[in-house]
Enzyme design. Sequence first.
Site, PDB file in Angstrom:
ATOM      1  CG  HIS A   1      21.966 -16.639  13.868  1.00  0.00           C
ATOM      2  ND1 HIS A   1      22.252 -16.689  12.524  1.00  0.00           N
ATOM      3  CD2 HIS A   1      22.934 -15.837  14.423  1.00  0.00           C
ATOM      4  CE1 HIS A   1      23.334 -15.961  12.264  1.00  0.00           C
ATOM      5  NE2 HIS A   1      23.758 -15.432  13.404  1.00  0.00           N
TER       6      HIS A   1
ATOM      7  CG  HIS B   1      23.318 -11.124  15.332  1.00  0.00           C
ATOM      8  ND1 HIS B   1      23.979 -10.647  14.228  1.00  0.00           N
ATOM      9  CD2 HIS B   1      23.775 -12.395  15.515  1.00  0.00           C
ATOM     10  CE1 HIS B   1      24.784 -11.582  13.749  1.00  0.00           C
ATOM     11  NE2 HIS B   1      24.688 -12.663  14.526  1.00  0.00           N
ATOM     12  CD  GLU B   2      23.480 -14.623  18.468  1.00  0.00           C
ATOM     13  OE1 GLU B   2      23.171 -15.714  17.939  1.00  0.00           O
ATOM     14  OE2 GLU B   2      24.578 -14.058  18.268  1.00  0.00           O
TER      15      GLU B   2
END
Length: 434
Positions: free
Chosen positions: A28, A24-25
């Site tokens: 980003h 997920h990170e």
Amino acid sequence: MTALMMILGIVVFVVGLLVSIAWHELGHLSTAKLFGIRVPQYMVGFGPTIWSRKKGDTEYGIKAIPAGGYIRMIGMFPPGEDGRITARSTSPWRSMIEDARSAAFEELKPGDETRLFYTRKPWKRVIVMFAGPFMNLILAVGLFLTVLMGFGITQQTTTVSSVSKCVISQSENRDTCKGTDPAAPAAAAGLKAGDKIVSFDGTKTTSWNQLSDLIRATPGKDVPIVVDRKGQEVTLHATIATNKVAKKGSSGQIVQGEYVSAGFLGFSAATGVVRQDLGDSVTWMGDRLGEAVDSIASLPAKIPALWNAAFDGAPRQPDSPMGVVGAARVGGEIFTLDIPPTQQLAMALMLVAGFNLSLFLFNMLPLLPLDGGHIAGALWESLRRQLAKVLRRPDPGPFDVAKLMPVAYVVAGVFICFTVLVLIADVVNPVKIS
């Protein structure tokens, strides 16, 4: 041995959780760097740092509590109306806003003026914030397809498990035949346990859902049924009865407590592990997505039952919200089930996939401090600027998301309280699958 397998299952889930958070990170991080935003930190977990290494502008690390993760981007919020980065006020709400604004600039270095998050065009900020949840969606789809098409899932098949002796309305709470009950068409036709129905009324049958629909659609009709009986095809004939049967939803699932009048043959289908093709897999995932959306929408309504389960000893509902602790416990329980190891692994992958799907949907809620809140802010800014251009008004400038921080603190407080409640319920009255 059971304790060892339980621990193994928990470890598998925790590893899957950490991979999901890091993935997920990474969404980003990669998009932020793509658009030239400086990212001082990329961390998996919360609390004390147990390992980190700096590469370029970014410190990469792992923290002690595997309950989330984050990246820090400089300039998440624009300066205040006076152009200052920090300001002090006696108002607690104003202090929240300025503290958040100050934190967004605390690692500002010479030359970073062109690398601030808020200076990027709204569509770029939307991509950066959406990339994290989208990575979870990609992982969920990948894991679901791996299980559905590679391992298969347990479902009803076209093989006969048992044959009913008579026709009993499914709305009646009994399984014993009365003298007035007519004989079941399956028994009258000579259908036997172990028979595999290969065609019904001239239509080749490949799934239980298809066969069930064909039976329901032919009440009162005399139909030929071809079965595979110990390797030989046998043709039987049955007159389909009309009966009160459980209603089926659009996805083929039984609707509890609702009944319709439809065709009835009178046998129970055996269950088995069946690999799905791509079309069936996509349909299955679409159904799960709809259920997940409904589940998140119904979370507030489930809080009273969750409270009763945590503090009053009430039974924990199977669809009760689960936290990381509860999911880890279920992950451990999966590896203690008396099923083949391949199915244990498949169930564990399904659990991680479901967790990623929940992460995607939850983070897309248009509320700060979630990713969806930042996306909503960027979209609102874009709309304001477009309207100003159409109306030939001055550019209103960046939308100051920092002004919503008091709301974000309230939302975060609600989430924390809910998380604590779920944690208590997971410890004292956990959801069980066996």
